[in-house]
Enzyme design. Structure first.
Site, mmCIF file in Angstrom:
data_model
loop_
_atom_site.group_PDB
_atom_site.id
_atom_site.type_symbol
_atom_site.label_atom_id
_atom_site.label_comp_id
_atom_site.label_asym_id
_atom_site.label_seq_id
_atom_site.Cartn_x
_atom_site.Cartn_y
_atom_site.Cartn_z
ATOM 1 C CB ALA A 1 -0.940 -0.009 1.209
ATOM 2 N N GLY A 2 2.051 1.157 -0.593
ATOM 3 C CA GLY A 2 2.884 2.337 -0.760
ATOM 4 C C GLY A 2 2.398 3.176 -1.924
ATOM 5 N NE ARG B 1 6.156 -6.035 4.942
ATOM 6 C CZ ARG B 1 6.424 -7.303 4.647
ATOM 7 N NH1 ARG B 1 5.930 -8.271 5.408
ATOM 8 N NH2 ARG B 1 7.168 -7.616 3.609
ATOM 9 C CE1 TYR C 1 4.341 6.085 0.844
ATOM 10 C CE2 TYR C 1 2.266 5.110 1.541
ATOM 11 C CZ TYR C 1 3.644 5.111 1.559
ATOM 12 O OH TYR C 1 4.331 4.177 2.281
ATOM 13 C CE LYS D 1 14.294 2.332 -12.493
ATOM 14 N NZ LYS D 1 13.609 3.137 -11.462
ATOM 15 C CG ASP E 1 12.212 2.860 -15.274
ATOM 16 O OD1 ASP E 1 11.837 3.910 -14.726
ATOM 17 O OD2 ASP E 1 12.085 1.746 -14.740
ATOM 18 C CB SER F 1 13.688 9.879 -9.303
ATOM 19 O OG SER F 1 14.672 8.905 -9.009
ATOM 20 C CD GLU G 1 13.974 -1.624 -4.251
ATOM 21 O OE1 GLU G 1 15.043 -2.162 -3.910
ATOM 22 O OE2 GLU G 1 12.871 -2.185 -4.149
#
Length: 339
Positions: A14-15, A37, A56, A199, A252, A262, A289
């Protein structure tokens, strides 16, 4: 394999990206159940009661056909398609939990971008390792130049649905595609996943140059040479070269390396401005990431004897305390060679 027209879909995560993809699916007429979670119980209640997720998106009202739960079994029961949208570090644990709960074959899609630490596995490979073949009707990846902040307000977006089974890729394409969200098909899962993961590293580099005060010339050069690095490693692992010229490759890479949306670019900019990693992660507040993928990519490049100087430089800055400005100059001073 039956083509889903109006489909029941589970979105695990649910991000921001999970919420944006859920909105696309709901606006296409699908019944969406989001899983979070237990630590996300407040967000779950907010989604169910107010159809918002202000953590968000402050001003977005989500369709009432989206409901949420913290119960994983409830989330996937009677769902034909499972969409996994969580950080790479949690994929294996989640798929281990999923395995015993799946009672009939599912199409499993992931929309995450990274490589697993230590094993260097791509996400589709983790899914195939942890969920039995008889419980998988197909595995696919959804990837491309797509900021959740823009998708959620119906800004024009194009991405790729990739699966080794072209029929599965087509099903996912049809599931998501609409007037503002265009989906292309691809069977090169390796290329799509490697482009998506690598990337993020280059985006950190682009942000770092911005933080140091360099201009467009420097960033364009880094992104271009970054694409060369991504392609070299991806092709060595079995990817098709043309994939890196598509949505999940250069597309991307461009959007992630040039936008304030980003997380990886923002992390890089903070690095260039002199902030430490702990401060950066606290300030961004979501998974970056590229900071973990750079470890796996460096190790994988060494295993494959692939030259990746930008990746190596970013690793040295982030994890070995190398001076940022000096590292940039070292890249510029490398021996001249043919392009």
């Amino acid at each position: 394999m039956e083509q889903p027209k109006k489909c029941k879909v589970a979105v695990l995560g649910a991000g921001s990206w999970g919420m944006a993809l859920s909105k696309v699916l709901a606006e296409n007429g699908h019944d969406v159940k989001i899983w979070s979670r237990p630590s996300g119980l407040l967000e779950v209640n907010e989604i169910n009661e107010h159809h918002t997720n202000k953590k968000y998106f402050q001003d977005v009202i989500f369709p009432e056909s989206i409901t949420a739960t913290t119960d994983l079994k409830e989330a996937i029961t009677d769902r034909k398609v499972i969409v996994i949208v969580i950080p790479t570090v949690g994929i294996r644990e989640l798929t281990k939990q999923l395995e015993p709960l799946i009672t009939e074959p599912k199409i499993i899609v992931h929309a995450s971008k990274g490589l697993e630490q230590k094993t260097h596995q791509r996400i589709s490979t983790i899914i195939e390792e942890e969920i039995s073949e008889e419980k998988r009707e197909g595995v696919a990846v959804l990837s491309g130049p797509s900021h959740a902040e823009e998708v959620v307000v119906q800004d024009l977006t194009s991405i790729t649905s990739a699966s080794e089974n072209e029929e599965v890729a087509k099903i996912i394409q049809d599931l998501f595609m609409n007037d503002y969200f265009r989906v292309y098909r691809n069977t090169d899962v390796i290329g799509v996943e490697m482009g998506a993961a690598l990337k993020n590293i280059i985006a950190i580099g682009a942000g770092t140059l911005k933080g140091l005060g360099y201009g467009d010339n420097a960033i364009a050069a880094l992104v271009t040479r970054g694409l060369a690095e991504i392609s070299r490693l991806g092709i060595a692992l079995g990817a098709e070269p043309r994939t890196f010229m598509g949505m999940s490759g250069v597309g991307d890479l461009i959007v992630t390396s040039t936008s304030v949306h980003s997380r990886n670019w923002r992390a890089g900019k903070l690095i260039g401005e002199g902030h430490d990693i702990t401060t950066i992660q606290d300030e961004i507040g979501m998974a970056v990431e590229g900071l973990s993928t750079v470890i796996a990519a460096k190790e994988l490049a060494e295993e494959c004897s692939i030259e990746m100087p930008i990746t190596e430089a970013i690793y040295q800055v982030v994890y070995e305390g190398a001076n940022v400005s000096e590292t940039v100059l070292e890249l510029m001073r490398r021996e001249g060679k043919a392009e």
